[in-house]
Design a protein around this motif. Structure first.
Motif, PDB file in Angstrom:
ATOM      1  N   SER A  16     126.330  90.727  57.959  1.00 47.24           N
ATOM      2  CA  SER A  16     126.847  90.203  59.223  1.00 47.24           C
ATOM      3  C   SER A  16     126.328  88.799  59.541  1.00 47.24           C
ATOM      4  N   ARG A  17     125.588  88.207  58.605  1.00 42.93           N
ATOM      5  CA  ARG A  17     125.029  86.863  58.724  1.00 42.93           C
ATOM      6  C   ARG A  17     124.058  86.715  59.890  1.00 42.93           C
ATOM      7  N   HIS A  18     123.301  87.762  60.203  1.00 42.43           N
ATOM      8  CA  HIS A  18     122.214  87.661  61.154  1.00 42.43           C
ATOM      9  C   HIS A  18     120.893  87.371  60.445  1.00 42.43           C
ATOM     10  N   LEU A  19     120.790  87.758  59.183  1.00 43.37           N
ATOM     11  CA  LEU A  19     119.538  87.667  58.427  1.00 43.37           C
ATOM     12  C   LEU A  19     119.739  86.788  57.205  1.00 43.37           C
ATOM     13  N   ILE A  20     118.815  85.822  57.027  1.00 46.36           N
ATOM     14  CA  ILE A  20     118.828  84.986  55.833  1.00 46.36           C
ATOM     15  C   ILE A  20     117.442  85.027  55.200  1.00 46.36           C
ATOM     16  N   CYS A  21     117.395  84.742  53.912  1.00 43.37           N
ATOM     17  CA  CYS A  21     116.139  84.687  53.176  1.00 43.37           C
ATOM     18  C   CYS A  21     115.828  83.236  52.853  1.00 43.37           C
ATOM     19  N   ALA A  22     114.572  82.884  53.011  1.00 43.25           N
ATOM     20  CA  ALA A  22     114.105  81.540  52.661  1.00 43.25           C
ATOM     21  C   ALA A  22     112.768  81.699  51.941  1.00 43.25           C
ATOM     22  N   GLY A  23     112.822  81.813  50.613  1.00 46.04           N
ATOM     23  CA  GLY A  23     111.610  82.057  49.839  1.00 46.04           C
ATOM     24  C   GLY A  23     111.121  83.468  50.093  1.00 46.04           C
ATOM     25  N   ASN A  24     109.873  83.596  50.524  1.00 42.12           N
ATOM     26  CA  ASN A  24     109.322  84.906  50.866  1.00 42.12           C
ATOM     27  C   ASN A  24     109.451  85.200  52.357  1.00 42.12           C
ATOM     28  N   PHE A  25     110.233  84.404  53.061  1.00 40.32           N
ATOM     29  CA  PHE A  25     110.396  84.586  54.496  1.00 40.32           C
ATOM     30  C   PHE A  25     111.793  85.101  54.804  1.00 40.32           C
ATOM     31  N   LEU A  26     111.882  85.898  55.850  1.00 43.69           N
ATOM     32  CA  LEU A  26     113.149  86.389  56.372  1.00 43.69           C
ATOM     33  C   LEU A  26     113.321  85.825  57.774  1.00 43.69           C
ATOM     34  N   VAL A  27     114.509  85.352  58.084  1.00 44.72           N
ATOM     35  CA  VAL A  27     114.807  84.794  59.402  1.00 44.72           C
ATOM     36  C   VAL A  27     115.975  85.573  59.986  1.00 44.72           C
ATOM     37  N   LEU A  28     115.755  86.157  61.148  1.00 44.85           N
ATOM     38  CA  LEU A  28     116.783  86.921  61.854  1.00 44.85           C
ATOM     39  C   LEU A  28     117.103  86.215  63.158  1.00 44.85           C
ATOM     40  N   GLU A  29     118.386  85.988  63.417  1.00 42.80           N
ATOM     41  CA  GLU A  29     118.826  85.444  64.696  1.00 42.80           C
ATOM     42  C   GLU A  29     119.726  86.461  65.361  1.00 42.80           C
ATOM     43  N   THR A  30     119.421  86.766  66.619  1.00 42.92           N
ATOM     44  CA  THR A  30     120.165  87.794  67.342  1.00 42.92           C
ATOM     45  C   THR A  30     120.128  87.516  68.833  1.00 42.92           C
ATOM     46  N   LEU A  31     121.039  88.167  69.547  1.00 45.87           N
ATOM     47  CA  LEU A  31     121.108  88.014  70.996  1.00 45.87           C
ATOM     48  C   LEU A  31     120.350  89.106  71.736  1.00 45.87           C
ATOM     49  N   GLY A  32     119.967  90.177  71.061  1.00 45.13           N
ATOM     50  CA  GLY A  32     119.284  91.284  71.717  1.00 45.13           C
ATOM     51  C   GLY A  32     117.853  91.442  71.238  1.00 45.13           C
ATOM     52  N   TYR A  33     116.940  91.589  72.170  1.00 46.02           N
ATOM     53  CA  TYR A  33     115.541  91.733  71.780  1.00 46.02           C
ATOM     54  C   TYR A  33     115.282  93.089  71.132  1.00 46.02           C
ATOM     55  N   SER A  34     116.097  94.081  71.422  1.00 49.06           N
ATOM     56  CA  SER A  34     115.930  95.379  70.773  1.00 49.06           C
ATOM     57  C   SER A  34     116.172  95.271  69.267  1.00 49.06           C
ATOM     58  N   THR A  35     117.052  94.363  68.862  1.00 50.55           N
ATOM     59  CA  THR A  35     117.281  94.122  67.441  1.00 50.55           C
ATOM     60  C   THR A  35     116.045  93.512  66.800  1.00 50.55           C
ATOM     61  N   VAL A  36     115.357  92.656  67.528  1.00 53.09           N
ATOM     62  CA  VAL A  36     114.111  92.068  67.019  1.00 53.09           C
ATOM     63  C   VAL A  36     113.072  93.165  66.811  1.00 53.09           C
ATOM     64  N   LYS A  73     110.929  85.417  62.688  1.00 55.06           N
ATOM     65  CA  LYS A  73     110.547  85.074  61.321  1.00 55.06           C
ATOM     66  C   LYS A  73     109.548  86.104  60.825  1.00 55.06           C
ATOM     67  N   ALA A  74     109.756  86.544  59.596  1.00 58.18           N
ATOM     68  CA  ALA A  74     108.876  87.551  59.008  1.00 58.18           C
ATOM     69  C   ALA A  74     108.522  87.143  57.588  1.00 58.18           C
ATOM     70  N   SER A  75     107.366  87.591  57.164  1.00 57.61           N
ATOM     71  CA  SER A  75     106.919  87.366  55.799  1.00 57.61           C
ATOM     72  C   SER A  75     107.044  88.672  55.037  1.00 57.61           C
ATOM     73  N   LEU A  76     107.739  88.614  53.908  1.00 60.71           N
ATOM     74  CA  LEU A  76     107.928  89.794  53.074  1.00 60.71           C
ATOM     75  C   LEU A  76     107.880  89.342  51.629  1.00 60.71           C
ATOM     76  N   ASN A  77     107.005  89.949  50.851  1.00 62.90           N
ATOM     77  CA  ASN A  77     106.862  89.584  49.457  1.00 62.90           C
ATOM     78  C   ASN A  77     108.039  90.159  48.681  1.00 62.90           C
ATOM     79  N   THR A  78     109.055  89.320  48.459  1.00 60.98           N
ATOM     80  CA  THR A  78     110.244  89.740  47.720  1.00 60.98           C
ATOM     81  C   THR A  78     110.370  88.869  46.483  1.00 60.98           C
ATOM     82  N   PRO A  79     109.931  89.356  45.329  1.00 66.91           N
ATOM     83  CA  PRO A  79     110.141  88.578  44.108  1.00 66.91           C
ATOM     84  C   PRO A  79     111.628  88.450  43.799  1.00 66.91           C
ATOM     85  N   GLN A  80     111.962  87.582  42.860  1.00 69.82           N
ATOM     86  CA  GLN A  80     113.363  87.307  42.545  1.00 69.82           C
ATOM     87  C   GLN A  80     114.116  88.567  42.129  1.00 69.82           C
TER      88      GLN A  80
END
Length: 104
Positions: A16-36, A73-80
């Motif tokens: 749904s294009r709310h979550l993107i990966c940037a290296g070992n980081f995950l970025v979520l953008e949303t309108l509801g704090y319950s989703t966070v 923003k979250a840190s998650l160790n996700t290898p390739q």
């Protein structure tokens, strides 16, 4: 939350294009704090940690209502070779649905 359920939920946010990966980081953008809060549960069940949550913008919903756009923003160790990373490569995007750059 169990890790298989957390992966399924993150996959739905990727589609749904709310979550993107940037290296070992995950970025979520949303309108509801319950989703966070659900995102934080998912990340912690997969062995990661929530770094920060910022209210970045106010978006108009109709003529008289504004809602806050949150970026988590979250840190998650996700290898390739990690399944979630491979899923994002196949179905994900470089921009979230709320990003102004994705309009152009």
């Amino acid at each position: 939350m169990l890790p298989p359920q957390a992966c399924k939920k993150m996959q739905s946010w990727i589609r749904s294009r709310h979550l993107i990966c940037a290296g070992n980081f995950l970025v979520l953008e949303t309108l509801g704090y319950s989703t966070v809060e659900r995102f934080s549960d998912c990340v912690s069940s997969l062995g990661g940690a929530l770094i920060n949550v910022d209210p970045i913008d106010k978006i108009w919903m109709g003529n008289h209502r504004q809602v806050i756009l949150y970026r988590a923003k979250a840190s998650l160790n996700t290898p390739q070779q990690h399944a979630l990373k491979q899923y994002w490569i196949k179905y994900g995007s470089l921009y979230t649905r709320f990003d102004e750059r994705s309009i152009y």
